[in-house]
Design an enzyme around this catalytic site. Structure first.
Site: not given
Length: 301
Positions: A142, A168
């Site tokens: 990501s 994350y």
């Protein structure tokens, strides 16, 4: 090292990446391949002739059970696989859990699912990848890896305050380092490994994201209805870079790289709060990749 460029762009679909290709005979595993961009990755590869095994926590017909946060489940999956595997697309993931949650063994759940489970799966299938000759490891990361280096001192937020996006972010930095680590170790086995960011796509991945954040992104109106800003991609477009790395002949022999959501290799940049594009230097740092590999080997032993 020259950056790789391709004729594709951010709006290219997964099916368009594979136009004219025949993947008959290739056996590919896609984790989390039952929904979102994983489903579109699976569809595109199958439509091109590949034999695709969907590995998911809640399997349906024709799918195999795999809970990445449970080492027993990962080991059982790897032990049950026979014969070569030509590509593994490490796609499954969870994002921005609002409170700290842990797996049964005490691992922070985002790190367990997004990185450590995939590490155990990929290393557990190393011999099968080697058998294939020219196998590929594809790790879905990501753009948030630009914001958060891996914290080797407290990876599971046991001492520092838990923050959903920090957890994350470090798990996605770890995913890039996983590809770098595999590339450094497995080239002689004919195995390549690369990572990617798929871009912004409406999928179940956002189920834990609060409405205020979604509105700030322009992805939700004041009534809670989803909006699709111009910079968002469809799931078919979001799967394109995964498919590019898993099967396109343009990537033959390419390894240890990170590709952006426009299907081009990303520029290495300093990470930090102001970074918006590229891959952070800490995400592709060979020393960090080696250190993380050793940490993960011990953690999953």
């Amino acid at each position: 090292m020259t950056r790789i460029s391709t004729p594709f762009n951010a709006k290219t679909t997964a099916a368009e990446i594979l136009t004219g290709l025949d993947l008959t005979g290739r056996r590919i595993i896609v984790t989390g391949g039952a929904s979102g961009i994983g489903l579109e990755t699976t569809r595109a590869l199958r439509d091109a002739g590949a034999e695709v095994t969907v590995a998911t926590r809640n399997p349906g017909p024709g799918q195999q059970a795999l809970d990445l946060s449970d080492l027993g489940s990962v080991r059982a999956f790897a032990a049950g696989w026979t014969g070569p595997v030509h590509a593994i697309v490490a796609n499954a993931g969870i994002m921005a859990l609002p409170t700290r949650q842990v797996a049964a063994n005490g691992w922070e759940l985002q790190l367990a699912t997004n990185f450590l489970g995939h590490f155990a799966l990929i290393t557990g299938l190393h011999d099968n990848l080697r058998q294939a000759g020219g196998a590929r490891v594809v790790v879905v990361s990501s753009g948030i890896q630009l914001r958060e280096p891996f914290d080797f001192d407290d990876p599971h937020f046991e001492r520092r305050p838990y923050e959903p996006w920090a957890a994350y972010g470090q798990s996605k930095t770890a995913d890039v380092l996983l590809a770098v680590g595999a590339a450094r170790r497995w080239a002689a086995d004919g195995i390549t490994a690369n990572a990617l960011e798929p871009g912004y796509i409406h999928t179940n991945l956002q189920r834990h994201v609060d409405e205020a954040t979604m509105r700030a992104m322009g992805a939700m109106d004041d009534e809670g209805n989803l909006l699709t800003p111009d910079f968002f991609k469809s799931p078919e477009q979001g799967a394109s870079t995964s498919v590019l790395l898993a099967a396109s002949p343009l990537l033959d022999g390419v390894t240890g790289r990170y590709f952006s959501n426009d299907n081009q290799e990303a520029e290495v940049v300093p990470g930090g709060p102001d970074a918006t594009t590229g891959v952070a230097a800490w995400s592709v740092d060979p020393a960090a990749a080696d250190r993380l590999w050793d940490y993960a080997l011990e953690a999953t032993a």
